[in-house]
Design a protein around this motif. Structure first.
Motif, PDB file in Angstrom:
ATOM      1  N   ASP A 248       0.885  -1.163   0.000  1.00 41.91           N
ATOM      2  CA  ASP A 248       0.000   0.000   0.000  1.00 41.91           C
ATOM      3  C   ASP A 248       0.919   1.208   0.000  1.00 41.91           C
TER       4      ASP A 248
ATOM      5  N   HIS B  92      -6.297   5.209  17.695  1.00 41.83           N
ATOM      6  CA  HIS B  92      -5.729   5.448  19.030  1.00 41.83           C
ATOM      7  C   HIS B  92      -5.693   6.924  19.396  1.00 41.83           C
TER       8      HIS B  92
ATOM      9  N   SER C 222      -6.204   4.053  12.640  1.00 40.86           N
ATOM     10  CA  SER C 222      -4.991   3.321  12.967  1.00 40.86           C
ATOM     11  C   SER C 222      -4.887   3.057  14.473  1.00 40.86           C
TER      12      SER C 222
ATOM     13  N   GLY D  68      -4.884  -0.697  10.154  1.00 43.18           N
ATOM     14  CA  GLY D  68      -5.379  -0.186  11.425  1.00 43.18           C
ATOM     15  C   GLY D  68      -5.281  -1.144  12.585  1.00 43.18           C
TER      16      GLY D  68
ATOM     17  N   GLU E 208      -4.492  -3.889   4.653  1.00 47.91           N
ATOM     18  CA  GLU E 208      -3.299  -3.035   4.519  1.00 47.91           C
ATOM     19  C   GLU E 208      -2.662  -2.737   5.868  1.00 47.91           C
TER      20      GLU E 208
ATOM     21  N   GLY F   4       0.105  -1.898   8.589  1.00 47.36           N
ATOM     22  CA  GLY F   4       1.465  -1.362   8.676  1.00 47.36           C
ATOM     23  C   GLY F   4       2.004  -1.703  10.052  1.00 47.36           C
ATOM     24  N   ARG F   5       1.387  -1.053  11.062  1.00 47.63           N
ATOM     25  CA  ARG F   5       1.816  -1.211  12.443  1.00 47.63           C
ATOM     26  C   ARG F   5       1.881  -2.683  12.876  1.00 47.63           C
TER      27      ARG F   5
ATOM     28  N   ARG G 120       6.241   9.896  18.174  1.00 46.72           N
ATOM     29  CA  ARG G 120       4.916   9.432  18.614  1.00 46.72           C
ATOM     30  C   ARG G 120       4.543   9.889  20.042  1.00 46.72           C
TER      31      ARG G 120
ATOM     32  N   TYR H  95       1.363  12.284  19.799  1.00 51.15           N
ATOM     33  CA  TYR H  95       0.058  11.692  20.149  1.00 51.15           C
ATOM     34  C   TYR H  95      -0.057  11.364  21.640  1.00 51.15           C
TER      35      TYR H  95
ATOM     36  N   TYR I 150       6.164   3.795  12.235  1.00 43.91           N
ATOM     37  CA  TYR I 150       6.044   5.246  12.393  1.00 43.91           C
ATOM     38  C   TYR I 150       7.124   5.800  13.324  1.00 43.91           C
TER      39      TYR I 150
END
Ligand code: LLP
Length: 409
Positions: free
Chosen positions: A76, A150, A193, A226, A267, A269-270, A306, A310, A372
């Motif tokens: 992706d 999150h 995500s 996600g 898709e 990622g994490r 991060r 966040y 990330y």
């Protein structure tokens, strides 16, 4: 990851040895964990026609992409640059899906030249693509009116999100695709995500499957990424087998009524890379204020943003002293000139953490830094980007050199 004689080992190598050899700060990835996570997810989805497109934005190191290419994964991509790196890693164009948002004409042209299918999330952008490449195949990103994630920044479905064509705009989509004779071969969503409670994911899936019934030529349906991973010790893992079965069952039922076995795409990622990665840094300072004992390390939010961005919890280990029998309350801070440059944070801000006795010279390992982490790193404060190393079965390989001073000019 394992502990031997109170020292942390990654991929069978002592962390202190890694930082001695490659200096610090340093990103380290455990190859076996990446492969393990990919296969855990793949095996959990019992529906046979499944494709997993790794969300390259989580970590675009070419060697990591090569590892996943070998496993049979797709990509992706969200930028021409990610397409470029993926192709260099050996991915075939047919295994790459471009989900740009606010894509430019140049972005679309790059996809057309490289034969990469585009997934478009706005009526105006379908129009733009139709003009550039009429009579072609496209995929459409739908906003299912459901979002999860999150943090607010990471919720990508629902009325506050800039992503996707709203699920109730099917007639409008049909007008544009007819105008340019486009064939919709895929329908897509990505609601956010860091999802550990799958109920919203499953709800959004229902919405997308309803939308899908309006398109006759589908080859795949992509439910996005996600899938979350635990960041805190003791945090509940998502039951991946149960999740895989739930989505497979729903998809099977849909295909029976649609009359064709489509591809089920995800898709992540994490889920694939987060837990495999560690940011290693050296303690260079220890000091007290009336409120906290600060441990200062030789990296900062320029290398892992991060926590500052966040309020994300990242567990921090003292790789040089894993002995938890004698602990102290610490705040781990970085070397960037901003007060928010603290790694021990949670959603409420800076937090004191109980950690084993820590002294200048110790090596700390910031966990869950594979997703990330490096991909969101910057040269803020003109600090150089760290090196990256991949480890497996006692072997380490450098996969990106630390930037040089000349790279900053
Ligand atoms: N597909 C699309 C279209 C996406 O936008 C994303 C992530 C993914 C898949 C992969 O999501 P994952 O499986 O990794 O959750 N920087 C934030 C995360 C931003 C995610 C953006 N899109 C963080 O560090 O938490």
């Amino acid at each position: 990851m394992e502990t031997i004689n109170n020292k942390l080992f990654l991929g069978g190598i002592s962390v202190e040895e890694l930082t001695e050899k490659y200096s610090s700060p340093l990103y380290v990835y455990e190859e076996d964990k990446i492969i393990g996570q990919y296969n855990k997810l793949k095996n959990a989805i019992i529906y046979p026609k499944t494709r997993i497109y790794y969300a390259a934005k989580a970590n675009t190191n070419i060697e990591i992409l090569k590892v996943l290419n070998k496993e049979g994964c797709g990509i992706d991509a969200v930028s021409p640059e990610e397409i470029y790196i993926s192709k260099k890693a050996g991915f075939d164009s047919s295994n790459i899906l471009f989900t740009g948002n606010n894509a430019s004409e140049e972005d679309f042209k790059y996809c057309i030249e490289n034969d990469v299918l585009v997934n478009i999330g706005s009526l105006e952008q379908i129009e733009l693509y139709g003009k550039l490449n009429p009579n072609s195949k496209i995929s459409i990103r739908i906003n299912p009116d459901v979002g999860a994630g999150h943090h607010d920044h990471c919720i990508t479905g629902g009325p506050n999100s800039k992503f996707g064509v709203y699920f109730d705009k099917i007639d409008k989509i049909k007008e544009v695709i007819e105008k340019y004779n486009l064939t919709v071969v895929g329908i897509h969503e990505h609601i956010g995500s860091g999802i550990l409670d799958t109920s919203k994911f499953l709800l959004a899936m229902d919405v997308l499957l309803k939308v899908a019934k309006s398109f006759d030529n589908l080859e795949f349906i992509d439910f996005g990424g996600g899938i979350g991973v635990p960041y805190r010790p003791g945090e509940k893992q998502l039951d991946i087998e149960e999740f895989g079965k739930a989505i497979s069952d729903k998809f099977n039922d849909f295909c029976s009524s649609y009359g064709k076995e489509l591809y089920l795409c995800l898709e992540p990622g994490r889920y694939i890379v987060a837990e495999a990665g560690f940011l290693l840094a050296k303690v260079v300072n220890k000091k007290s204020t009336p409120n906290h004992v600060f441990v200062g390390i030789n990296t900062g939010f320029n290398h892992l943003i991060r926590p500052a961005m966040y309020g994300s919890y990242h567990h921090v280990l003292n790789a040089s002293n894993m002995d938890t029998r004698e602990e102290e309350k610490l705040v781990v801070a970085g070397n960037v000139c901003e007060s928010g440059d603290v790694f021990t944070q949670n959603e409420d801000g800076i937090e004191d953490r109980m950690m084993p006795k820590t002294k200048v010279g110790d090596v700390l390992a910031i966990c869950n830094a594979g997703a990330y982490g490096f991909s969101m790193a910057s040269n803020y404060n003109s600090r150089r980007l760290p090196a990256e190393v991949i480890v497996s079965k006692g072997e380490a390989k450098i996969i990106r050199e630390r930037q040089s001073l000349e790279d900053l000019l």
